[in-house]
Design an enzyme around this catalytic site. Structure first.
Site, PDB file in Angstrom:
ATOM      1  N   LYS A  65      -4.378  23.647  47.849  1.00 14.37           N
ATOM      2  CA  LYS A  65      -3.018  23.525  48.635  1.00 14.37           C
ATOM      3  C   LYS A  65      -2.349  22.317  48.228  1.00 14.37           C
ATOM      4  O   LYS A  65      -2.327  21.387  48.806  1.00 14.37           O
ATOM      5  CB  LYS A  65      -3.954  22.872  50.175  1.00 14.37           C
ATOM      6  CG  LYS A  65      -2.934  22.968  51.239  1.00 14.37           C
ATOM      7  CD  LYS A  65      -2.474  24.338  51.803  1.00 14.37           C
ATOM      8  CE  LYS A  65      -1.431  24.168  52.955  1.00 14.37           C
ATOM      9  NZ  LYS A  65      -0.764  25.211  53.277  1.00 14.37           N
ATOM     10  N   ASP A  77      -4.550  29.160  52.526  1.00 12.18           N
ATOM     11  CA  ASP A  77      -3.898  29.651  53.584  1.00 12.18           C
ATOM     12  C   ASP A  77      -3.531  31.261  53.255  1.00 12.18           C
ATOM     13  O   ASP A  77      -3.957  32.313  53.754  1.00 12.18           O
ATOM     14  CB  ASP A  77      -2.952  29.048  54.322  1.00 12.18           C
ATOM     15  CG  ASP A  77      -1.978  28.409  53.881  1.00 12.18           C
ATOM     16  OD1 ASP A  77      -1.874  28.668  52.429  1.00 12.18           O
ATOM     17  OD2 ASP A  77      -0.783  28.245  54.354  1.00 12.18           O
ATOM     18  N   ASP A 124     -16.101  26.912  50.190  1.00 11.40           N
ATOM     19  CA  ASP A 124     -16.976  27.205  51.432  1.00 11.40           C
ATOM     20  C   ASP A 124     -16.544  28.106  52.176  1.00 11.40           C
ATOM     21  O   ASP A 124     -17.098  29.267  53.034  1.00 11.40           O
ATOM     22  CB  ASP A 124     -17.224  25.794  52.297  1.00 11.40           C
ATOM     23  CG  ASP A 124     -18.348  26.056  53.455  1.00 11.40           C
ATOM     24  OD1 ASP A 124     -19.254  26.945  53.120  1.00 11.40           O
ATOM     25  OD2 ASP A 124     -18.110  25.213  54.329  1.00 11.40           O
ATOM     26  N   TYR A 146     -16.715  17.012  50.047  1.00  9.11           N
ATOM     27  CA  TYR A 146     -18.417  16.802  50.420  1.00  9.11           C
ATOM     28  C   TYR A 146     -18.915  15.556  49.946  1.00  9.11           C
ATOM     29  O   TYR A 146     -20.116  15.218  49.679  1.00  9.11           O
ATOM     30  CB  TYR A 146     -18.858  18.020  49.785  1.00  9.11           C
ATOM     31  CG  TYR A 146     -18.834  19.346  50.571  1.00  9.11           C
ATOM     32  CD1 TYR A 146     -17.719  20.084  50.980  1.00  9.11           C
ATOM     33  CD2 TYR A 146     -20.257  19.801  51.197  1.00  9.11           C
ATOM     34  CE1 TYR A 146     -17.714  20.996  51.693  1.00  9.11           C
ATOM     35  CE2 TYR A 146     -20.014  20.948  52.187  1.00  9.11           C
ATOM     36  CZ  TYR A 146     -18.945  21.578  52.336  1.00  9.11           C
ATOM     37  OH  TYR A 146     -18.927  22.792  53.049  1.00  9.11           O
TER      38      TYR A 146
HETATM   39  C1  IPM Z   1     -22.962  26.963  52.402  1.00  6.66           C
HETATM   40  C2  IPM Z   1     -23.072  26.198  53.764  1.00  6.66           C
HETATM   41  C3  IPM Z   1     -23.604  24.722  53.408  1.00  6.66           C
HETATM   42  C4  IPM Z   1     -22.280  23.988  52.756  1.00  6.66           C
HETATM   43  C5  IPM Z   1     -23.799  23.674  54.684  1.00  6.66           C
HETATM   44  C6  IPM Z   1     -25.348  24.333  55.215  1.00  6.66           C
HETATM   45  C7  IPM Z   1     -23.708  22.480  54.676  1.00  6.66           C
HETATM   46  O1  IPM Z   1     -22.163  26.399  54.541  1.00  6.66           O
HETATM   47  O2  IPM Z   1     -24.094  26.836  51.558  1.00  6.66           O
HETATM   48  O3  IPM Z   1     -21.858  27.554  52.267  1.00  6.66           O
HETATM   49  O4  IPM Z   1     -21.201  23.642  53.677  1.00  6.66           O
HETATM   50  O5  IPM Z   1     -21.965  24.076  51.889  1.00  6.66           O
HETATM   51 MG    MG Z   2     -20.701  27.874  53.955  1.00  8.22          MG
END
Ligand code: IPM
Ligand code: MG
Length: 363
Positions: A202, A235, A259, A141
């Protein structure tokens, strides 16, 4: 003087519905707080080219924490066309406000409790009680992406193997980032009497980045000899969670894996109507339901507010209002166990506000 100032961010779509519902519950608890409305969302992208305006970031600095609803974004479709004419062609790019908030405020912990409340017919298995610690500021991210490989990268060994037109995304894991999220997971386990922490990675493929993560994890684990430490590949973890969800207590992992795995865990305890998150840093935190703005339900007061109400419960805990938090969770658990008030996801026809009122009536 009120005790707390809370940035109040309904955002878009059903974010408004669930926040209105949560306010009913917080008012019933009589939390000594001022809720300060904050601008965030799609309309601010369209009108200002910025869904998370600077004034909102400034407001966050003056408040104790924030409660956030949801934001509409249209993924790769986000384009200049949505902007008011005066802003078009000025090079504005849409960035996810929640991801920016996490990074700008260094809210490095994404805490996602996934607990099956008894009587919830949507539970995959009763007694699931898993807490996911997702690293919230780095990993996949970091926002370093290229539509194609920049020429200068070809000087780097290994890159020459890549096709010129490969799009690339950078995954960055720092020892500091890894250390602090793993430590947060162990501290949580210690404080809440959990006997096991599982690190998810992973490392057999992502040899550099997940080596940093796992080295830090093993180092931190050594400081907690009373807590069992184990690890799994992402996985395999997906399979194990479905097979033996009761074997897991605290999961700690990097941003993207967190996520994914937190959605899996959320679905095992009722799905998005029940999934709440805390984005927590050293001295600020933003609490939110894990779901999005569900534009198709906008303004219909149909969606389940329990996710946001449980997010406010997390907020109360974080503020140090543990007694109120426990009472609120108890009221939610009671409503679920009774099974009489149910929103559409629970197979019922009660509205968002009726659910909140029923919970408030238990307080
Ligand atoms: C989460 C969501 C967000 C992320 C999106 C909306 C960018 O999926 O909070 O899990 O990927 O973190
Ligand atoms: Mg999410």
């Amino acid at each position: 003087m009120v005790k707390y100032r809370i940035a109040w961010m309904p955002g878009d779509g059903v974010g408004n519905d669930v926040m209105e519902a949560t306010k009913i519950v917080l008012d019933k608890l009589a939390l000594d707080a001022e809720y300060v409305p904050a601008d965030i969302g799609w309309e601010f992208w369209c009108n200002e080219g910025e869904p998370l305006p600077q004034r909102t970031l400034d407001l966050m600095k003056e408040t104790d924490c924030a409660l956030f609803g949801a934001i509409t974004s249209k993924g790769e479709d986000v384009s200049q066309k949505e902007l008011i004419p005066e802003l078009q062609g000025k090079g504005m790019t849409y960035r996810s406000p929640i991801v920016r908030m996490r990074q700008l405020l260094d809210l490095y912990i994404c805490l996602r409790p996934c607990k099956g409340y008894p009587g919830n017919t949507l539970n995959y298995k009763d007694d699931i009680d898993i807490v996911v610690f997702r690293e919230n500021t780095e990993g996949m991210y970091v926002g370093v992406e290229f539509a194609q490989v920049p020429d200068e990268f070809y000087a780097v060994k290994g890159v020459e193997k890549l096709a010129r037109d490969a799009a690339i995304s950078i995954r960055a894991i720092t020892p500091k980032g890894a250390e602090r999220i793993v430590r947060a997971a162990f501290e949580y386990a210690k404080k809440h009497g959990r006997s096991q922490v599982t690190a998810v990675h992973k490392a057999n493929v992502l040899r550099q980045t997940d080596a940093v993560f796992m080295d830090a994890a093993r180092k931190v684990a050594a400081d907690y000899p009373d807590i069992r430490f184990d690890d799994a590949n992402i996985d395999a973890m997906g399979m194990w969670l479905l097979k033996n969800p009761l074997n897991y207590q605290v999961i700690v992992t990097t941003n993207l894996f967190g996520d994914i795995i937190s959605d899996l865990c959320a679905q095992m305890v009722g799905g998005l109507g029940f999934a709440c998150s805390g984005n927590i840093g050293a001295d600020y935190a933003v609490f939110e339901p894990t779901h999005g703005s569900a534009p198709k339900y906008d303004g219909q007061y149909k969606v389940n507010p329990i996710a946001t109400i449980l997010a406010s419960k997390m907020m109360l805990d974080w503020l140090g209002e543990g007694e109120m938090a426990t009472r609120l969770e108890g009221a939610v658990a009671e409503i679920i166990a009774e099974g009489e008030v149910r929103t559409y996801d629970m197979g019922g026809t009660h509205t968002t506000l009726e659910m909140a009122q029923a919970i408030a009536a238990k307080l």
